[in-house]
Design a protein around this motif. Sequence first.
Motif, PDB file in Angstrom:
ATOM      1  N   GLY A 171       0.773  -1.235   0.000  1.00  0.00           N
ATOM      2  CA  GLY A 171       0.000   0.000   0.000  1.00  0.00           C
ATOM      3  C   GLY A 171       0.801   1.279   0.000  1.00  0.00           C
ATOM      4  N   TYR A 172       2.127   1.175  -0.070  1.00  0.00           N
ATOM      5  CA  TYR A 172       2.933   2.395  -0.098  1.00  0.00           C
ATOM      6  C   TYR A 172       2.781   3.091  -1.443  1.00  0.00           C
ATOM      7  CZ  TYR A 172       6.968   5.444  -0.181  1.00  0.00           C
ATOM      8  OH  TYR A 172       7.772   6.547  -0.289  1.00  0.00           O
ATOM      9  N   GLU A 173       2.851   4.415  -1.434  1.00  0.00           N
ATOM     10  CA  GLU A 173       2.807   5.155  -2.695  1.00  0.00           C
ATOM     11  C   GLU A 173       3.845   6.248  -2.706  1.00  0.00           C
ATOM     12  OE1 GLU A 173      -1.283   6.438  -3.622  1.00  0.00           O
ATOM     13  OE2 GLU A 173      -1.762   4.609  -2.531  1.00  0.00           O
ATOM     14  N   ASN A 174       4.283   6.603  -3.907  1.00  0.00           N
ATOM     15  CA  ASN A 174       5.258   7.690  -4.017  1.00  0.00           C
ATOM     16  C   ASN A 174       4.589   9.012  -3.686  1.00  0.00           C
ATOM     17  OD1 ASN A 174       7.367   6.059  -4.810  1.00  0.00           O
ATOM     18  ND2 ASN A 174       6.693   6.116  -6.944  1.00  0.00           N
ATOM     19  N   ASN A 175       5.395   9.879  -3.093  1.00  0.00           N
ATOM     20  CA  ASN A 175       4.890  11.185  -2.683  1.00  0.00           C
ATOM     21  C   ASN A 175       5.106  12.183  -3.816  1.00  0.00           C
ATOM     22  OD1 ASN A 175       4.598  13.739  -1.499  1.00  0.00           O
ATOM     23  ND2 ASN A 175       5.093  12.899   0.498  1.00  0.00           N
ATOM     24  N   GLY A 176       4.005  12.575  -4.464  1.00  0.00           N
ATOM     25  CA  GLY A 176       4.117  13.460  -5.625  1.00  0.00           C
ATOM     26  C   GLY A 176       4.654  14.834  -5.280  1.00  0.00           C
ATOM     27  N   LEU A 177       4.476  15.251  -4.027  1.00  0.00           N
ATOM     28  CA  LEU A 177       4.946  16.577  -3.628  1.00  0.00           C
ATOM     29  C   LEU A 177       6.479  16.640  -3.653  1.00  0.00           C
ATOM     30  CD1 LEU A 177       3.747  19.241  -2.721  1.00  0.00           C
ATOM     31  CD2 LEU A 177       3.891  18.466  -0.374  1.00  0.00           C
ATOM     32  N   MET A 180       8.162  18.055  -6.655  1.00  0.00           N
ATOM     33  CA  MET A 180       7.906  19.459  -6.995  1.00  0.00           C
ATOM     34  C   MET A 180       8.921  20.352  -6.273  1.00  0.00           C
ATOM     35  SD  MET A 180       3.830  19.732  -6.729  1.00  0.00           S
ATOM     36  CE  MET A 180       2.746  18.559  -7.470  1.00  0.00           C
ATOM     37  N   MET A 183       8.690  21.422  -2.442  1.00  0.00           N
ATOM     38  CA  MET A 183       9.105  20.496  -1.384  1.00  0.00           C
ATOM     39  C   MET A 183      10.609  20.571  -1.170  1.00  0.00           C
ATOM     40  SD  MET A 183       7.580  18.616   0.698  1.00  0.00           S
ATOM     41  CE  MET A 183       8.103  17.545   2.011  1.00  0.00           C
ATOM     42  N   ILE A 186      11.130  23.321   1.150  1.00  0.00           N
ATOM     43  CA  ILE A 186      10.788  22.934   2.519  1.00  0.00           C
ATOM     44  C   ILE A 186      11.888  22.047   3.106  1.00  0.00           C
ATOM     45  CG2 ILE A 186       9.146  21.610   3.908  1.00  0.00           C
ATOM     46  CD1 ILE A 186       6.964  22.627   1.989  1.00  0.00           C
ATOM     47  N   LEU A 190      14.128  22.554   6.371  1.00  0.00           N
ATOM     48  CA  LEU A 190      14.297  21.601   7.470  1.00  0.00           C
ATOM     49  C   LEU A 190      15.773  21.388   7.778  1.00  0.00           C
ATOM     50  CD1 LEU A 190      11.598  18.908   6.638  1.00  0.00           C
ATOM     51  CD2 LEU A 190      11.578  20.559   8.491  1.00  0.00           C
TER      52      LEU A 190
ATOM     53  N   PHE B 184      -1.343  17.347  -3.305  1.00  0.00           N
ATOM     54  CA  PHE B 184      -0.193  17.366  -4.205  1.00  0.00           C
ATOM     55  C   PHE B 184       0.641  16.098  -4.098  1.00  0.00           C
ATOM     56  CE2 PHE B 184      -1.060  21.934  -3.903  1.00  0.00           C
ATOM     57  CZ  PHE B 184      -1.174  22.192  -5.250  1.00  0.00           C
ATOM     58  N   ALA B 185       0.657  15.481  -2.911  1.00  0.00           N
ATOM     59  CA  ALA B 185       1.505  14.305  -2.734  1.00  0.00           C
ATOM     60  C   ALA B 185       0.835  13.058  -3.291  1.00  0.00           C
ATOM     61  CB  ALA B 185       1.844  14.128  -1.259  1.00  0.00           C
ATOM     62  N   TYR B 186      -0.437  12.891  -3.039  1.00  0.00           N
ATOM     63  CA  TYR B 186      -1.127  11.676  -3.476  1.00  0.00           C
ATOM     64  C   TYR B 186      -2.375  12.045  -4.267  1.00  0.00           C
ATOM     65  CZ  TYR B 186       1.959  10.065   0.155  1.00  0.00           C
ATOM     66  OH  TYR B 186       3.069   9.851   0.909  1.00  0.00           O
TER      67      TYR B 186
END
Lengths: 204, 390
Positions: A171-177, A180, A183, A186, A190, B184-186
Motif C-alpha cells: 500500500g505504499y505510494e510515491n509522494n508526488g509533492l 515538486m 518540497m 521545505i 528543514l 499534491f503528494a497523493y
Amino acid sequence: MKNFDLIKLPFSKENPILVQVLGVCSCLAVTAQLKPAVVMALSVTVVVVLANVIVSLLRNTIPPRIRIIVQLVVVSTLVVLVDQVLKAYVYDVSKQLSVFVGLIITNCIVMGRLEAFAMVQKPWASFLDGLGNGIGYSVILIVLGFVRELFGSGTLWGYPVMEKLGLYSIGYENNGLMIMPPMALILVGLIIWWHRSKNKDLCE
Amino acid sequence: MNMKWLEDWFEKIEPKGKWSWLGSTYEAFHTFAFTPKTVTKSGSHIRDAVDMKRSIIIVVIALIPALLFGMWNIGYQTAMSTGADWHWLYMWWFGFLRMLPLIVVSYVVGLGIEFAFAQYRHHEVNEGYLATGLLIPMIVPVTTPLWQVALAVAFAVIIGKEVFGGSGMNFLNPALVARAFLFFAYPTHMSGDKVWIAADLWGSDAIAGATPMGELAAGTNPSASALDMLIGTVPGSTCETSVIAIALGAFLLLFTGIASWRIMLSVFVGGGAMGLLFNAIGANAYMELPFYYHFLMGGFAFGAVFMATDPVTAAQTNSGKWIYGLLIGAFAVLLRVCNPAYPEGMMLSILFMNCMAPLIDHCVVARNIKARESRLSRASRATRKEAHNG
C-alpha cells in the motif's frame, strides 16, 4: 586562516546554501533525481574551483572597474567547457539539466567566491576555498536529490528501491509533492532548521 | 457535582523533580479540567468568559452537525452505489465506523506532535489542534489511506504550525495545509471519481462516483439537483457536502461571535459576483452555471464558514476582512471555472489569501494612518485660521 578551515568552514558554518542562502535556484530545480543532482554538484564544484584559481592568478592584472566582466568571461568559458563535456559523455543528464548548466554562470556562489575571495587571495588558498564551497553546495544537492528521488519516485539512481523492498504491494505510494520544487524548498528549510539547532551561534 | 477528588488527584500527580520535564503535559490536562491556578490579580485587564479553550470548543461543537450528516452521507452513498437496502441508522453507523479511524489517527498523530513540541520547548500545549484535528478528517475523501492522513497531519503540524512557533503564529490554516499536502503528494487519492464512495466497511477500495464538480470539470452538467447539493446527498469529501448542516454550525459561530460575519458574508459575495461575471461571459457550460451552484458544490460553504474565518490566518482589520473574503470567494470560483487541473479552487484560494492577509492588513493600516494624518493637518489648519480670525 588555516588552510583546513578554508575547506571546513564552507562545509558547515559558512555553507553557501544553509547559511549564505546562495545558489538556491539550481538547488531546487535539479534535485528531483539523484543523478542530475550529482552531475550538477560536480559541474558547479569544477567551475568554482577553476574560476577561483584563474581569477586569483589574474587578480593583480585585472583593472578593478571591469573586474566583473573579466570574472564573467572566465566563468562563461568554464561553463561552456563543462556543458560540452556533459553533452559528450552524459547526454541524457545534460538534457535533463537543460538551462541549469548554462545558468551556473549566474550562480551566486561562483560570483560570490570570486568577488569575496579569489580577487584578494593567493591561488592555493583560492583553490581550497573553491573546493570547500563546491563541496558545501554538493552535499546539500546530493542529500536533497537522495531524499527527493527516494520518496518522490521510489528509485535511487534509477534503481527501483521501493519496488524491490516490496513496499508497493503493502500500500505504499510515491509522494508526488517530493518531485515538486516547493518540497525542495521545505527540505532545505528543514536542513537549515537542524543546522541552526546544532550551531546556536548562527541564530539571529 | 463535587470535583474535589479530581482536584486532589491532580495535586497528587503533579510532576516534580525528575519528572518535572512533563510539566506542560500536566498543565495541559489540568487546565483542561479546571481553571488555571495562576491568574492575574491586579492591574487593569479585560475579563471575558471566552478564552481560547472555549472558542475552540465552540468551533468543535459547530462542526458536529456537518460531522453527523457527513457520517450518514458516507453510508448513504455506499448504499446507493451498491444498491443495498440499509436502514438510515445503519447508514450512519457505517459512516461512523469509516470516519472513526480517520479522526483517531488525526488526533493521535497531531496531539502527539503537539505535546512533544510543548515538552521540548517548555511551553504550554495549545488547544488549537482540537479543532484542526477534527477538521482534517472532515475535508478528505473517505477512502484516504490512514498512513497518508498521518503523514499529512504530521506535515501540517510541523511545517504548517510548529516551525512558526505553534498555535497563533502560523500564517496558513493547518487543516488546509494537511489537505494541500495530500492533494499534491497523493493526487490519485484526492481527486478523480474513484475516491469519494467507500466500497465496503474496511479497506480502501472505492466505487466510481463523481462529485458534481468532477462532472463539471469533465464537461457535463452535474447530475445532482441543487436541492440534493443543498441537503448534501452527493459524493464529496466526508463532511463538506451538506450546506444545511454547515449553516447550522455557521449560526452558532456567528451567534457566539467566534467567527467574523464580515469574512463569511464577503466570501459568498465575492464568489457570487465572480459567478455572475462568468454568467455574463457565458463561453462554456461551466461559465453558464447559475452562480449559486458554486455555493452548493464542493467545499465552498465549508471553507467559507470554518476555514476562511480562522482568526489566526485571516485578515485582522475590519476592512481587511472584506477584501480578504471577497478575494477568497472570487479566486475560488475563478480557479474552478478556468483551471481544469484543479477542480476545486476553495482550498488553494484560502491558502493563497492566508499568505496575502498580512499584506492586506498592512495596506489598510497604512491607509488609515494617512487618512488620519490629513485629517489632523486639516484640523490644525482650521484652528489656526479660527485663531487668526478671532
